[in-house]
Design a protein around this motif. Structure first.
Motif, PDB file in Angstrom:
ATOM      1  N   PHE A  14      -2.820 -55.404  22.225  1.00 25.54           N
ATOM      2  CA  PHE A  14      -1.639 -54.597  22.387  1.00 25.54           C
ATOM      3  C   PHE A  14      -0.770 -55.214  23.265  1.00 25.54           C
ATOM      4  N   SER A  15       0.444 -55.555  22.919  1.00 23.71           N
ATOM      5  CA  SER A  15       1.649 -56.369  23.621  1.00 23.71           C
ATOM      6  C   SER A  15       2.771 -55.741  22.986  1.00 23.71           C
ATOM      7  N   GLY A  16       4.049 -56.231  23.730  1.00 25.80           N
ATOM      8  CA  GLY A  16       5.127 -55.599  23.452  1.00 25.80           C
ATOM      9  C   GLY A  16       5.663 -54.233  23.725  1.00 25.80           C
ATOM     10  N   HIS A  17       6.043 -53.385  22.684  1.00 27.74           N
ATOM     11  CA  HIS A  17       6.332 -51.963  22.790  1.00 27.74           C
ATOM     12  C   HIS A  17       5.718 -51.262  21.569  1.00 27.74           C
ATOM     13  N   VAL A  18       4.714 -50.407  21.938  1.00 28.33           N
ATOM     14  CA  VAL A  18       4.007 -49.601  20.992  1.00 28.33           C
ATOM     15  C   VAL A  18       4.627 -48.280  20.811  1.00 28.33           C
ATOM     16  N   VAL A  19       4.968 -47.843  19.614  1.00 29.54           N
ATOM     17  CA  VAL A  19       5.521 -46.713  19.465  1.00 29.54           C
ATOM     18  C   VAL A  19       4.370 -45.804  18.561  1.00 29.54           C
ATOM     19  N   PRO A  62      12.001 -43.829  16.127  1.00 29.05           N
ATOM     20  CA  PRO A  62      12.483 -44.875  16.907  1.00 29.05           C
ATOM     21  C   PRO A  62      12.416 -46.216  16.065  1.00 29.05           C
ATOM     22  N   THR A  63      13.575 -47.118  16.509  1.00 31.01           N
ATOM     23  CA  THR A  63      13.501 -48.484  15.601  1.00 31.01           C
ATOM     24  C   THR A  63      13.519 -49.711  16.615  1.00 31.01           C
ATOM     25  N   HIS A  64      12.862 -49.334  17.799  1.00 30.39           N
ATOM     26  CA  HIS A  64      12.739 -50.597  18.786  1.00 30.39           C
ATOM     27  C   HIS A  64      11.512 -51.126  18.834  1.00 30.39           C
ATOM     28  N   ASN A  84       8.878 -44.051   5.608  1.00 29.69           N
ATOM     29  CA  ASN A  84       9.878 -43.785   6.578  1.00 29.69           C
ATOM     30  C   ASN A  84       9.838 -44.429   7.814  1.00 29.69           C
ATOM     31  N   CYS A  85       8.337 -44.853   8.185  1.00 29.20           N
ATOM     32  CA  CYS A  85       8.044 -45.928   9.395  1.00 29.20           C
ATOM     33  C   CYS A  85       8.758 -47.174   8.680  1.00 29.20           C
ATOM     34  N   ARG A  86       8.534 -47.828   7.589  1.00 26.46           N
ATOM     35  CA  ARG A  86       9.052 -49.042   7.422  1.00 26.46           C
ATOM     36  C   ARG A  86      10.361 -49.051   7.443  1.00 26.46           C
ATOM     37  N   ALA A  87      11.150 -47.858   6.957  1.00 23.22           N
ATOM     38  CA  ALA A  87      12.560 -48.198   7.224  1.00 23.22           C
ATOM     39  C   ALA A  87      12.999 -48.296   8.657  1.00 23.22           C
ATOM     40  N   ALA A  88      12.537 -47.629   9.506  1.00 21.57           N
ATOM     41  CA  ALA A  88      12.696 -47.603  10.971  1.00 21.57           C
ATOM     42  C   ALA A  88      12.404 -48.959  11.662  1.00 21.57           C
TER      43      ALA A  88
END
Length: 348
Positions: free
Chosen positions: A173-178, A239-241, A265-269
């Motif tokens: 896991f790296s970066g930003h996990v939503v 969240p979109t980041h 919906n997740c794909r769109a974000a």
């Protein structure tokens, strides 16, 4: 819902049909032990004879006797030479104040007990029997019964610790996990402690994240995680980041149609180069003919209108939502990670 070891197939198959029909009596007996607060009383007062228990618990001694004896045969209670009853290590789990308490799960099954009366309705319609019995879905029910929600959240925390701890060893896991549908944040806290450079966002309904900040603070990771309220059925709230969009033990609670909607919906974000990561139970070839996993699948249908899915079924749903480059990561016999990317056509 359980992550505990399952009874062997041979034990269940060895039961007579008459015994199978009476299994419900076991759960009712355990419910009664809880309702009488017998485990708490024995913990406080140590070993007690029948007469003292009957008086203290305001029960009829003659009626109480078979319950105590049955609990002894189930290794929930033990009896000494003076015929005094006390808790066994297993019986201790019927206390709410122990780490591995089964009381949160007990309350889930008690709510499900009535809903199972509507199994035929679920089989005929594909809709949750729970909704038919309680005239609302389970999330509305928990919203109206805060104590039920608290039990459910505690169960999710417990199983995160016992069932999901090994997951962190199977994926970098790296970066930003939503964490989509992240509930109390127990899994996020686990990830942030394991990966010191990781950033996180717990995303869920307002009623689901009421304890999340406390969980993150207790783990010492709150400065690297934010809590965002919203619904995965409302794409503008997602969240979109994120770098990784994690969906853990969420899709098993929804029908195929709803799963595709959630994933779309997740794909769109999701940003262009982010990843979808699904963590869920999978009905594998080794357990697809076992009684307990199949009963669990029926339970999901009754409670949520869902079911336990095979790998191919997950793949079809994920692809239908517009994801590609699927990669399966085996965690244990029933648990898998499924990583997927957005279709490149979406970004030219």
């Amino acid at each position: 819902m359980s992550s505990q070891a399952e009874p062997s197939q041979s034990i269940l198959a060895a039961l007579s049909l008459e015994d199978m029909l009476s299994i419900y009596q076991l759960s009712q007996a355990i419910f009664a032990l809880h309702d009488l607060k017998l485990p708490e009383y024995l913990h406080k007062h140590d070993a007690q004879p029948l007469s003292a228990l009957a008086q203290a618990l305001e029960t009829d001694a003659t009626a109480l006797t078979p319950l105590l004896e049955a609990a002894t045969t189930l290794n929930l209670l033990q009896k000494d030479e003076q015929n005094r009853y006390s808790l066994t290590p297993t019986g201790t789990r019927l206390r709410l104040d122990v780490a591995d308490s089964v009381i949160p799960l007990l309350h889930h099954h008690r709510d499900g007990y009535g809903a199972w009366n509507a199994l035929l309705y679920t089989l005929q319609t594909g809709h949750p029997g729970f909704n038919q019995v309680y005239q609302m879905d389970i999330y509305q029910y928990q919203g109206q019964h805060p104590e039920k929600l608290a039990y459910f959240n505690r169960y999710m925390q417990q199983t995160t610790t016992t069932w999901l701890t090994q997951v962190v060893e199977y994926y970098n896991f790296s970066g930003h996990v939503v964490d989509i549908g992240g509930n109390t944040g127990a899994l996020m806290a686990l990830l942030l402690r394991r990966f010191p450079e990781l950033q996180g966002t717990v995303f869920d309904l307002e009623q689901a994240v009421c304890q999340t900040n406390a969980v993150l603070c207790a783990a010492g990771v709150n400065e690297r995680c934010q809590v965002v309220t919203g619904s995965f059925f409302e794409p503008l709230t997602i969240p979109t980041h994120g770098t990784i969009y994690l969906i853990s033990r969420v899709l098993l609670n929804w029908s195929d149609e709803k799963v595709v909607e959630i994933l779309k919906n997740c794909r769109a974000a999701m940003p262009a180069h982010s990843k979808l990561l699904i963590l869920d139970f999978v009905l594998s070839d080794s357990n697809s003919n076992s009684t307990i996993p199949l009963l669990h699948s029926l339970h999901l249908g009754i409670m949520f209108g869902a079911r336990t899915r095979k790998q191919t079924e997950f793949e079809q749903l994920v692809q239908a939502a517009g994801f590609t480059e699927l990669c399966w990561i085996h965690v244990n016999e029933t648990t898998f990670l499924l990583e997927a990317s957005l279709e490149s056509i979406l970004f030219g």
